[in-house]
Design an enzyme around this catalytic site. Structure first.
Site, PDB file in Angstrom:
ATOM      1  N   SER A 293       0.828  -1.203   0.000  1.00  0.00           N
ATOM      2  CA  SER A 293       0.000   0.000   0.000  1.00  0.00           C
ATOM      3  C   SER A 293       0.863   1.253   0.000  1.00  0.00           C
ATOM      4  O   SER A 293       0.473   2.288  -0.560  1.00  0.00           O
ATOM      5  CB  SER A 293      -0.922   0.004   1.224  1.00  0.00           C
ATOM      6  OG  SER A 293      -1.850  -1.061   1.159  1.00  0.00           O
ATOM      7  N   SER A 294       2.035   1.180   0.618  1.00  0.00           N
ATOM      8  CA  SER A 294       2.930   2.340   0.662  1.00  0.00           C
ATOM      9  C   SER A 294       3.243   2.853  -0.738  1.00  0.00           C
ATOM     10  O   SER A 294       3.243   4.051  -0.999  1.00  0.00           O
ATOM     11  CB  SER A 294       4.240   1.986   1.372  1.00  0.00           C
ATOM     12  OG  SER A 294       4.027   1.640   2.716  1.00  0.00           O
TER      13      SER A 294
ATOM     14  N   ALA B 235       0.479   4.995  -2.311  1.00  0.00           N
ATOM     15  CA  ALA B 235       0.053   6.248  -1.665  1.00  0.00           C
ATOM     16  C   ALA B 235       0.291   7.419  -2.609  1.00  0.00           C
ATOM     17  O   ALA B 235       1.359   7.540  -3.203  1.00  0.00           O
ATOM     18  CB  ALA B 235       0.817   6.449  -0.369  1.00  0.00           C
ATOM     19  N   GLN B 236      -0.703   8.281  -2.734  1.00  0.00           N
ATOM     20  CA  GLN B 236      -0.602   9.399  -3.670  1.00  0.00           C
ATOM     21  C   GLN B 236      -0.222  10.704  -2.975  1.00  0.00           C
ATOM     22  O   GLN B 236       0.664  11.419  -3.419  1.00  0.00           O
ATOM     23  CB  GLN B 236      -1.937   9.580  -4.408  1.00  0.00           C
ATOM     24  CG  GLN B 236      -2.264   8.449  -5.350  1.00  0.00           C
ATOM     25  CD  GLN B 236      -3.636   8.619  -5.990  1.00  0.00           C
ATOM     26  OE1 GLN B 236      -4.437   9.435  -5.557  1.00  0.00           O
ATOM     27  NE2 GLN B 236      -3.917   7.823  -7.005  1.00  0.00           N
ATOM     28  N   GLY B 237      -0.914  11.019  -1.877  1.00  0.00           N
ATOM     29  CA  GLY B 237      -0.786  12.344  -1.284  1.00  0.00           C
ATOM     30  C   GLY B 237       0.605  12.681  -0.796  1.00  0.00           C
ATOM     31  O   GLY B 237       1.218  13.661  -1.232  1.00  0.00           O
ATOM     32  N   GLY B 238       1.151  11.891   0.111  1.00  0.00           N
ATOM     33  CA  GLY B 238       2.476  12.152   0.646  1.00  0.00           C
ATOM     34  C   GLY B 238       2.532  11.927   2.139  1.00  0.00           C
ATOM     35  O   GLY B 238       1.810  11.080   2.674  1.00  0.00           O
TER      36      GLY B 238
ATOM     37  N   GLU C  95      -4.630  18.855   2.568  1.00  0.00           N
ATOM     38  CA  GLU C  95      -5.608  17.768   2.513  1.00  0.00           C
ATOM     39  C   GLU C  95      -6.652  17.958   3.601  1.00  0.00           C
ATOM     40  O   GLU C  95      -6.494  18.796   4.490  1.00  0.00           O
ATOM     41  CB  GLU C  95      -4.914  16.401   2.631  1.00  0.00           C
ATOM     42  CG  GLU C  95      -4.057  16.070   1.418  1.00  0.00           C
ATOM     43  CD  GLU C  95      -3.488  14.672   1.430  1.00  0.00           C
ATOM     44  OE1 GLU C  95      -2.904  14.272   0.415  1.00  0.00           O
ATOM     45  OE2 GLU C  95      -3.619  13.956   2.452  1.00  0.00           O
TER      46      GLU C  95
ATOM     47  N   HIS D  26     -12.084   5.497   1.857  1.00  0.00           N
ATOM     48  CA  HIS D  26     -11.724   6.725   1.166  1.00  0.00           C
ATOM     49  C   HIS D  26     -12.934   7.183   0.372  1.00  0.00           C
ATOM     50  O   HIS D  26     -13.547   6.389  -0.351  1.00  0.00           O
ATOM     51  CB  HIS D  26     -10.531   6.513   0.234  1.00  0.00           C
ATOM     52  CG  HIS D  26      -9.875   7.792  -0.175  1.00  0.00           C
ATOM     53  ND1 HIS D  26     -10.473   8.676  -1.051  1.00  0.00           N
ATOM     54  CD2 HIS D  26      -8.695   8.354   0.170  1.00  0.00           C
ATOM     55  CE1 HIS D  26      -9.681   9.714  -1.219  1.00  0.00           C
ATOM     56  NE2 HIS D  26      -8.598   9.553  -0.487  1.00  0.00           N
TER      57      HIS D  26
ATOM     58  N   ARG E  61     -12.613  12.324   6.518  1.00  0.00           N
ATOM     59  CA  ARG E  61     -12.980  11.310   5.532  1.00  0.00           C
ATOM     60  C   ARG E  61     -14.268  10.573   5.885  1.00  0.00           C
ATOM     61  O   ARG E  61     -15.049  10.216   4.999  1.00  0.00           O
ATOM     62  CB  ARG E  61     -11.829  10.311   5.366  1.00  0.00           C
ATOM     63  CG  ARG E  61     -10.681  10.886   4.572  1.00  0.00           C
ATOM     64  CD  ARG E  61      -9.551   9.888   4.433  1.00  0.00           C
ATOM     65  NE  ARG E  61      -8.527  10.443   3.549  1.00  0.00           N
ATOM     66  CZ  ARG E  61      -7.367   9.845   3.301  1.00  0.00           C
ATOM     67  NH1 ARG E  61      -7.093   8.694   3.878  1.00  0.00           N
ATOM     68  NH2 ARG E  61      -6.495  10.396   2.482  1.00  0.00           N
TER      69      ARG E  61
ATOM     70  N   HIS F 187      -9.850   1.946   2.327  1.00  0.00           N
ATOM     71  CA  HIS F 187      -8.545   2.549   2.062  1.00  0.00           C
ATOM     72  C   HIS F 187      -7.543   2.333   3.190  1.00  0.00           C
ATOM     73  O   HIS F 187      -6.350   2.190   2.937  1.00  0.00           O
ATOM     74  CB  HIS F 187      -8.738   4.049   1.825  1.00  0.00           C
ATOM     75  CG  HIS F 187      -7.490   4.771   1.433  1.00  0.00           C
ATOM     76  ND1 HIS F 187      -6.757   4.429   0.312  1.00  0.00           N
ATOM     77  CD2 HIS F 187      -6.839   5.817   1.995  1.00  0.00           C
ATOM     78  CE1 HIS F 187      -5.714   5.228   0.206  1.00  0.00           C
ATOM     79  NE2 HIS F 187      -5.724   6.074   1.215  1.00  0.00           N
TER      80      HIS F 187
ATOM     81  N   GLU G  32       0.437  -0.141   9.061  1.00  0.00           N
ATOM     82  CA  GLU G  32      -1.013  -0.301   9.107  1.00  0.00           C
ATOM     83  C   GLU G  32      -1.462  -1.532   9.872  1.00  0.00           C
ATOM     84  O   GLU G  32      -2.594  -1.578  10.369  1.00  0.00           O
ATOM     85  CB  GLU G  32      -1.565  -0.350   7.670  1.00  0.00           C
ATOM     86  CG  GLU G  32      -3.063  -0.160   7.601  1.00  0.00           C
ATOM     87  CD  GLU G  32      -3.572  -0.039   6.176  1.00  0.00           C
ATOM     88  OE1 GLU G  32      -4.804  -0.055   5.989  1.00  0.00           O
ATOM     89  OE2 GLU G  32      -2.745   0.074   5.237  1.00  0.00           O
TER      90      GLU G  32
ATOM     91  N   ARG H 244      -8.354   8.128  10.718  1.00  0.00           N
ATOM     92  CA  ARG H 244      -6.998   8.607  10.411  1.00  0.00           C
ATOM     93  C   ARG H 244      -7.024   9.963   9.719  1.00  0.00           C
ATOM     94  O   ARG H 244      -7.777  10.175   8.775  1.00  0.00           O
ATOM     95  CB  ARG H 244      -6.284   7.600   9.517  1.00  0.00           C
ATOM     96  CG  ARG H 244      -4.919   8.052   9.021  1.00  0.00           C
ATOM     97  CD  ARG H 244      -4.305   7.012   8.117  1.00  0.00           C
ATOM     98  NE  ARG H 244      -5.029   6.853   6.878  1.00  0.00           N
ATOM     99  CZ  ARG H 244      -4.678   7.405   5.713  1.00  0.00           C
ATOM    100  NH1 ARG H 244      -3.624   8.195   5.648  1.00  0.00           N
ATOM    101  NH2 ARG H 244      -5.366   7.173   4.628  1.00  0.00           N
TER     102      ARG H 244
END
Length: 512
Positions: free
Chosen positions: A46-47, A50-53, A118, A233, A278, A337, A361, A372
């Protein structure tokens, strides 16, 4: 025949090659360590998706105190404030450590870190790399660093099937690779195996991640915490692709808005609107879909022709689904997510089983609480991977002999997905939860390929049954209000099984 890997005996074993596992291996160097991964190094994690950062208070107008306040607010009363304060305070050091390991974060013309905004953050503090390709960029750099570290032995295409115990402590791991069984004797195991998204039909996670580490630890006697909190998500790209592609929260952070098929901006009257936590956004979208509607993300005005430059990965995924996000509405729906629950650990990643650490996780540290905060996951993975490694390095090794166990079958989550998706989704109630327990318990008791995934799903269902309120990512239509006193819960697998059996012996529960 089971082969014992005597040439590697006694070395700490890290299971999983996402961010937590890779950082742990690098932190332990030059101490010899074995890293076990069921795919290639860094793959199917999953790491890497990851899109956001990474959330980090590195901006001139930001602070660890502000970051902590946002974390606690998103966690909806169930964060451990002391644990959360410690982890968020290490964020700037994590960014520095990752850069030292070879990660190149995006910077502006002045050479300063570019920071994204975010949901539920009061400041732009998301440090990213390659736009929306942060996870892949970070993992790629760390894989290269680990591959260049002589003290790390990588066993790729190995799957850990059981933790072996000796006198109540870790004594080794039982693995499978290419149809053969292997035992690696070790007194120290770090599980960094990711989340539970593979239990659901709609997920943004690798479909093979069903909570393996949780099942391994539960069978070994570890305590589990807050298993009911599964984060959906709000904006997965609605398409035939499996797993579903993620449309990062950062797109809403850039000004994109949610509308329904009637063109109504249904989040406009909510506090923080599209940038609400979320769980709030996911429930609102689910309600629109439940009434027969459709939901879209509209980035045409906010981003327009800038979309491909700012979000190249999402742009590509949208185009694969036949959508031009600069000029068309992006169809979205909630998908699993992240999992806030997991193996209960202390601030160093230690579980209740001597010799067993858990990070990322798969663990429940108390950072995330009931929901989260966006981009705190990679932060926690890096911090806890390094902390666990330092703790392992300072712990005396005592190798104990273990019995040779038969190799269990390869886990298969497919019989579980329909049950979990239909009964333990965004909105739950006593009837659906008890229905899940009734369907899952026989799979747990029969000890077949579906047993390990069913164990994890049953843990979620029982914890959900016991939380008779709606809080964070756990929403019950029969208990829509929060209790006055928020409380975390820890249970072992035998306790969960006893509760499940008691539920099924109740005629009212059975009929539900």
């Amino acid at each position: 025949m089971t082969e014992i890997l005597t040439h590697l005996a006694g070395r700490p074993v890290i299971v999983g090659s996402g961010l937590a596992g890779l950082m742990a291996a690098l932190t332990l160097a030059p101490q010899p360590v074995v890293l076990i991964t069921k795919a290639e190094l860094g793959a199917e994690t999953s790491s890497a998706w990851a899109q956001g950062g990474i959330a980090a208070s590195v901006g001139a107008d930001d602070s660890a105190e502000l970051h902590l306040a946002d974390t606690l607010a998103a966690g909806d009363g169930l964060c451990d404030p002391e644990v959360a304060a410690g982890i968020v305070s290490e964020a700037p050091a994590v960014i520095a450590a990752l850069e030292k390991a070879g990660v190149r974060f995006d910077r502006n013309a002045a050479g300063e870190l570019s920071l994204g905004l975010e949901a539920a953050h009061c400041r732009p503090r998301i440090v990213h790399a390659e736009g929306d390709g942060s996870g892949a960029a970070i993992v790629r750099a760390l894989v290269q660093a680990v591959s260049s570290t002589p003290s790390v032995t990588v066993l790729a295409d190995f799957e850990v099937r059981r933790l072996l115990l000796a006198d109540g402590a870790i004594g080794g791991v039982l693995c499978a690779s290419k149809g053969r069984a292997f035992i690696l004797p070790t007194p120290h195991v770090l599980l960094a195996t990711g989340g539970v998204g593979g239990l659901y039909e709609a997920t943004t996670n690798p479909v093979g991640n069903f909570g393996q580490g949780i099942a391994l630890a539960a069978r070994a006697g570890a305590e589990l915490a807050d298993m009911e909190f599964v984060q959906f998500h709000p904006t997965a790209l609605r398409s035939k692709r499996r797993p579903l592609a993620l449309v990062s929260e950062a797109v809403r952070g850039e000004g994109a808005v949610l509308i329904n098929e009637r063109g109504e901006r249904f989040m406009a009257d909510q506090p923080a609107a599209e940038l609400a936590p979320r769980d709030v956004v996911a429930r609102a979208i689910s309600a629109e879909i439940a009434r027969g509607g459709r939901v879209f993300l509209d980035a045409r005005v906010a981003l327009g022709d800038r979309f491909p430059m700012r979000f190249p990965v999402i742009d590509k995924l949208c185009r694969e689904a036949g959508v031009d996000p600069a000029r068309q509405l992006i169809p979205v729906a909630p998908a699993v997510h992240y999992h806030m629950g997991g193996v209960a650990t202390d601030e160093s990643g230690r579980s209740s089983v001597p010799g067993l650490w858990v990070a990322g996780e798969a663990a429940s540290t108390g950072l995330h609480g009931a929901n989260r905060l966006a981009s705190n996951s990679l932060l926690e993975a890096a911090v806890m991977g390094m902390r666990a490694a330092r703790d392992i390095a300072g712990t005396a090794a005592c190798l104990r002999p273990t019995a040779i166990e038969p190799l269990p079958p390869q886990p298969d989550a497919s019989p579980v997905r329909g049950i979990v998706s239909g009964h333990l989704g965004v909105l739950r109630n006593g009837g659906t939860i008890h229905g899940a327990i009734g369907a899952l318990l026989p799979l747990v008791e029969q000890e077949g390929p579906a047993t390990d995934p069913a164990i994890v799903a049953l843990l979620i269902a029982v914890f959900a049954a016991l939380r008779t309120e709606s809080r964070g990512a756990h929403a019950r239509t029969d208990f829509p209000l929060k209790l006055a006193n928020a409380r975390r819960r820890r249970m072992s697998l035998p306790q969960v099984l006893n509760f499940a059996q008691a539920v099924l012996s109740n005629p009212l529960a059975r009929s539900a």
